[in-house]
Design a protein around this motif. Sequence first.
Motif, PDB file in Angstrom:
ATOM      1  N   VAL A 173     -87.508  59.569-110.374  1.00 40.75           N
ATOM      2  CA  VAL A 173     -88.198  60.334-111.424  1.00 40.75           C
ATOM      3  C   VAL A 173     -88.929  61.494-110.754  1.00 40.75           C
ATOM      4  CG1 VAL A 173     -89.881  60.249-113.300  1.00 40.75           C
ATOM      5  CG2 VAL A 173     -88.457  58.238-112.808  1.00 40.75           C
ATOM      6  N   GLU A 174     -88.457  62.711-111.049  1.00 45.42           N
ATOM      7  CA  GLU A 174     -89.102  63.909-110.500  1.00 45.42           C
ATOM      8  C   GLU A 174     -90.214  64.337-111.442  1.00 45.42           C
ATOM      9  OE1 GLU A 174     -86.182  66.974-109.816  1.00 45.42           O
ATOM     10  OE2 GLU A 174     -84.887  65.628-108.678  1.00 45.42           O
ATOM     11  N   LEU A 175     -91.368  64.606-110.872  1.00 44.03           N
ATOM     12  CA  LEU A 175     -92.546  64.940-111.681  1.00 44.03           C
ATOM     13  C   LEU A 175     -93.162  66.247-111.208  1.00 44.03           C
ATOM     14  CD1 LEU A 175     -93.967  61.362-111.281  1.00 44.03           C
ATOM     15  CD2 LEU A 175     -93.300  62.299-113.491  1.00 44.03           C
TER      16      LEU A 175
ATOM     17  N   VAL B 281     -92.828  65.024-116.671  1.00 45.35           N
ATOM     18  CA  VAL B 281     -91.564  64.552-116.108  1.00 45.35           C
ATOM     19  C   VAL B 281     -90.628  65.751-116.018  1.00 45.35           C
ATOM     20  CG1 VAL B 281     -89.594  63.010-116.399  1.00 45.35           C
ATOM     21  CG2 VAL B 281     -91.879  62.271-117.126  1.00 45.35           C
ATOM     22  N   ASN B 282     -90.051  65.987-114.849  1.00 38.03           N
ATOM     23  CA  ASN B 282     -89.069  67.060-114.712  1.00 38.03           C
ATOM     24  C   ASN B 282     -87.677  66.540-115.011  1.00 38.03           C
ATOM     25  OD1 ASN B 282     -87.545  69.327-114.030  1.00 38.03           O
ATOM     26  ND2 ASN B 282     -87.565  68.825-111.849  1.00 38.03           N
ATOM     27  N   GLU B 283     -87.148  65.684-114.145  1.00 38.39           N
ATOM     28  CA  GLU B 283     -85.819  65.148-114.435  1.00 38.39           C
ATOM     29  C   GLU B 283     -85.653  63.765-113.842  1.00 38.39           C
ATOM     30  OE1 GLU B 283     -82.482  67.270-112.866  1.00 38.39           O
ATOM     31  OE2 GLU B 283     -83.386  67.537-110.903  1.00 38.39           O
ATOM     32  N   LEU B 284     -84.579  63.105-114.276  1.00 36.39           N
ATOM     33  CA  LEU B 284     -84.317  61.717-113.900  1.00 36.39           C
ATOM     34  C   LEU B 284     -83.016  61.661-113.109  1.00 36.39           C
ATOM     35  CD1 LEU B 284     -84.872  60.166-117.459  1.00 36.39           C
ATOM     36  CD2 LEU B 284     -86.595  60.637-115.693  1.00 36.39           C
TER      37      LEU B 284
HETATM   38 MG    MG Z   1     -84.502  68.309-109.456  1.00 36.73          MG
END
Ligand code: MG
Length: 391
Positions: free
Chosen positions: A251-253, A263-266
Amino acid sequence: MILPGATLGVLGGGQLGRMFAIRAREMGYRVAVLDPEPGCPAAQVADVHVQGAYDDEAALARFAAQVAAVTTEFENVPADTLAWLRDHCVVRPPVEAVAVAQDRIREKGFLQANRLPTAPWAPVYDAHGLAAAWREVAAPAILKTSRLGYDGKGQVRVDRLEELPGAWSALGEVPCVLERRLALEREISVVLARGEDGAVAAFPAGENVHRDGILHTTTVPAPVPPALAGAAGALAEAVAARLAYVGVLGVELFVAEGGRLFVNELAPRPHNSGHYTMDACAVDQFEQQVRALCGLPLGDPRLLSPVAMVNVLGDCWAGGEPRWDRALALPGVKLHLYGKAQPRPGRKMGHLTCVAPDPATALRTALAAHAALAGPGATTPAPLTEEVACS
Ligand code: MG
Ligand code: ADP
């Protein structure tokens, strides 16, 4: 439960599949890889390489006949492939979760529906939708293709509405998301494993620094207040629970001004920012992937030492074979290479980690090791040997 001795399948033969295969074999499993490319990084260390495209039904059937369970290292495996495999063997993570993570419009829709914070965004399906999306999002913005983007590819920064049609053309006029470009304090990520019983083991949050859209370094623990690190872990856990996730999830935050988390992307697989776990945690992300896939208890994600990771891209070969000897002379430094023959610029060839008494020293030393790769006295390039195909 799927016990050692069984054959585990992995879709995708890149470095993540390679590290999964190495760990699975250490634990006594056999490993089969499905990937179209001969001699790909995972095939070099697997028991079986089924060479074929992800939508090649004959290859899929040969693959399925040999494996007890299948996981993925590559989120762009067609969801239909996973759905087909699900009728033949255990498939983890769940097909629906991969389908969400491989499509930004679905991903952001999922986060929004579950009240998980994202940057303001709007979908763009066609040229008529550009102006409406712009009004919803407001500048500055970033336009990203809904599918198949990675390492900063498939995205364009947009500062004015007039630039938006050109940006959309540049991306091929495919479905996109338009996102508000946030002022970031820093970027962090949480990698976690979730078992079928809902048990979660989250690794500590790391701070990520990108260069040219590609992850450059991860430092752990991230230099954030404990409350923020805790909130990041809770957010990642909520994402996994809402996805009914089983497996390893990245999980990119974003940490925006004032410490607000988005949350940016999974990533429905182990994550580049989780490579540090191999050298600094009691159980690493690839072992967790094996355990979750096989229905075994999850391991202890505890951090044993502050650590930093720096990616080694093909650029490091610009002056010839990198000076591994110089990098490895530094205290606490370890080298991981992925067995890729062609060091193209921007291509992830490997990574270095460094454990140290504190994260700042770990990062400083890891960066020094990285710089030393191109140090004076670098030799001329050795001729590239042919890749070795596996059995
Ligand atoms: Mg990314
Ligand atoms: P990729 O699939 O290429 O990793 P990301 O959506 O993670 O795509 O974007 C890559 C990088 O671009 C992020 O790690 C971040 O540095 C920057 N970025 C992406 N979206 C935003 C945003 N909304 N605001 C600020 N920076 C962003």
